[in-house]
Design a protein around this motif. Structure first.
Motif, short mmCIF file in Angstrom:
data_model
loop_
_atom_site.label_atom_id
_atom_site.label_comp_id
_atom_site.label_asym_id
_atom_site.label_seq_id
_atom_site.Cartn_x
_atom_site.Cartn_y
_atom_site.Cartn_z
N UNK A 197 -23.18 -93.21 -104.62
CA UNK A 197 -23.81 -91.94 -104.23
C UNK A 197 -24.50 -92.07 -102.87
N UNK A 198 -25.21 -93.17 -102.68
CA UNK A 198 -25.88 -93.42 -101.40
C UNK A 198 -24.86 -93.41 -100.26
N UNK A 199 -23.75 -94.10 -100.46
CA UNK A 199 -22.70 -94.16 -99.44
C UNK A 199 -22.14 -92.76 -99.16
N UNK A 200 -21.84 -92.03 -100.22
CA UNK A 200 -21.26 -90.69 -100.07
C UNK A 200 -22.20 -89.75 -99.30
N UNK A 201 -23.49 -89.80 -99.63
CA UNK A 201 -24.45 -88.88 -99.00
C UNK A 201 -24.77 -89.27 -97.56
N UNK A 202 -24.87 -90.57 -97.27
CA UNK A 202 -25.36 -90.99 -95.95
C UNK A 202 -24.26 -91.23 -94.91
N UNK A 203 -23.01 -91.43 -95.35
CA UNK A 203 -21.94 -91.71 -94.39
C UNK A 203 -21.82 -90.58 -93.37
N UNK A 204 -21.74 -90.97 -92.11
CA UNK A 204 -21.61 -90.00 -91.03
C UNK A 204 -22.94 -89.51 -90.49
#
Length: 162
Positions: free
Chosen positions: A30-37
């Motif tokens: 979830x952290x990766x999905x929300x913060x990527x970009x």
């Protein structure tokens, strides 16, 4: 919109000895999905806790250390205000810790993505106590303990009340 993202126990514990005290694979996803970009703003100790810089995110590291060297693409600043100024071109920079940075960032934060880990832990870094009168809970999603997760946890999304 400045977003704070954290995983904190019921006693607001974040970690101990510059490491997390739990392992929640779904929360990492979830952290990766929300913060990527998006830019991620963090203190030096949080940055140093990573095995390597996180891909597809501008790292903005706050430290008082003179001449601190971080990764080639990282930006090193001396204050939260300077970090927010650098990140302002993005519609949603993320504050990712640690405890002292969260405390400093709370007045500037519009949204909080909090993973509440159900348990209390010994820690040396803590998430700040939220005055819930200032925040509206807009989403809540419970996850039970399972074979990959030693603790139950709940994703909580808070928006600052206007």
């Amino acid at each position: 919109m400045v977003t704070m993202i954290a995983a904190a126990a019921e006693n607001n514990a974040l970690g101990k000895d510059n490491d997390l005290v739990w392992h929640l694979p779904d929360d990492f996803k979830r952290f990766k999905k929300l913060t990527t970009g998006h830019p991620i703003i963090m203190g030096r100790k949080t940055y140093e806790s990573f095995p390597s810089p996180l891909p597809n995110r501008k790292h903005i590291i706050i430290t008082r250390q003179e001449n601190y060297k971080a990764c080639e693409k990282c930006v090193v600043v001396k204050s939260l205000e300077e970090a927010l100024e650098i990140a302002k071109e993005d519609e949603q920079p993320f504050i990712i810790g640690g405890g002292e940075i969260y405390k400093q960032a709370l007045p500037f934060t519009d949204k909080i993505e909090l993973t509440r880990v159900h348990g209390s832990f010994e820690a040396d870094a803590f998430f700040p106590e939220l005055n819930l009168a200032n925040w509206e809970l807009t989403a809540e999603e419970f996850h039970a303990k399972d074979e990959k997760h030693n603790y139950a946890f709940t994703y909580l999304t808070y928006m600052k009340k206007k």
